[in-house]
Design an enzyme around this catalytic site. Structure first.
Site, PDB file in Angstrom:
ATOM      1  N   HIS A   7       0.831  -1.199   0.000  1.00  0.00           N
ATOM      2  CA  HIS A   7       0.000   0.000   0.000  1.00  0.00           C
ATOM      3  C   HIS A   7       0.866   1.250   0.000  1.00  0.00           C
ATOM      4  O   HIS A   7       2.062   1.185   0.219  1.00  0.00           O
ATOM      5  CB  HIS A   7      -0.942   0.020   1.217  1.00  0.00           C
ATOM      6  CG  HIS A   7      -0.249   0.159   2.539  1.00  0.00           C
ATOM      7  ND1 HIS A   7       0.122  -0.922   3.297  1.00  0.00           N
ATOM      8  CD2 HIS A   7       0.149   1.256   3.239  1.00  0.00           C
ATOM      9  CE1 HIS A   7       0.712  -0.513   4.406  1.00  0.00           C
ATOM     10  NE2 HIS A   7       0.743   0.812   4.401  1.00  0.00           N
ATOM     11  N   HIS A  76       3.557  11.052  -6.549  1.00  0.00           N
ATOM     12  CA  HIS A  76       2.137  10.920  -6.865  1.00  0.00           C
ATOM     13  C   HIS A  76       1.786   9.449  -7.049  1.00  0.00           C
ATOM     14  O   HIS A  76       2.657   8.609  -7.219  1.00  0.00           O
ATOM     15  CB  HIS A  76       1.778  11.705  -8.139  1.00  0.00           C
ATOM     16  CG  HIS A  76       2.468  11.209  -9.363  1.00  0.00           C
ATOM     17  ND1 HIS A  76       3.701  11.672  -9.746  1.00  0.00           N
ATOM     18  CD2 HIS A  76       2.109  10.280 -10.285  1.00  0.00           C
ATOM     19  CE1 HIS A  76       4.074  11.049 -10.852  1.00  0.00           C
ATOM     20  NE2 HIS A  76       3.124  10.201 -11.199  1.00  0.00           N
ATOM     21  N   GLU A 118      -2.151  11.007 -10.810  1.00  0.00           N
ATOM     22  CA  GLU A 118      -2.052  11.003 -12.272  1.00  0.00           C
ATOM     23  C   GLU A 118      -3.094  10.066 -12.861  1.00  0.00           C
ATOM     24  O   GLU A 118      -3.295   8.943 -12.359  1.00  0.00           O
ATOM     25  CB  GLU A 118      -0.655  10.562 -12.692  1.00  0.00           C
ATOM     26  CG  GLU A 118      -0.432  10.609 -14.191  1.00  0.00           C
ATOM     27  CD  GLU A 118       0.990  10.234 -14.579  1.00  0.00           C
ATOM     28  OE1 GLU A 118       1.325  10.401 -15.769  1.00  0.00           O
ATOM     29  OE2 GLU A 118       1.765   9.763 -13.719  1.00  0.00           O
TER      30      GLU A 118
END
Length: 123
Positions: A7, A76, A118
């Protein structure tokens, strides 16, 4: 020895607002939650329902600032989408597109805490 992704974590200032954003913008749903016995933190793991990867949202009760310092925010997450036009329309309507790179065919959305995500077309 083999390592696999488990994660990523984003710390958030308003857990409910973030949960609503991730569900509306990306269709993520809560997979599991951990509340500290003393109420000092809550961890919520979000899933896309397809991959084993999770996004962990961490809320800290004693965080006393309005936001997190994200530095230059050069990190990101990226999500593939099967219908780029529909995704772009949805995110435009939500007002969360923060950068559009038409030359590369990708764009970025921003969550309530300023994290960039993104959006890329599925391969």
């Amino acid at each position: 020895m083999k390592f696999t992704f488990a994660h990523n974590n984003f710390n958030v200032t308003d857990l409910e607002k973030s949960l609503k954003f991730y569900e509306e913008a990306l269709g993520l749903t809560e997979a599991r939650r951990k509340n500290a016995s003393d109420g000092s933190f809550t961890l919520v793991f979000l899933t896309d329902g397809v991959t084993p990867h999770r996004l962990e949202l961490t809320w800290l009760r004693d965080w006393d600032k309005d936001s997190y310092n994200l530095g230059d925010n050069e990190f990101h997450l990226a999500f593939e989408v099967d219908d780029m036009d529909a995704a772009y329309k949805k995110h435009s309507e939500m007002g969360c597109i923060c950068y559009d790179n038409k030359e590369m065919g990708v764009y970025f959305i921003v969550d309530p805490d300023g994290y960039w995500i993104e959006i890329v077309p599925a391969k």
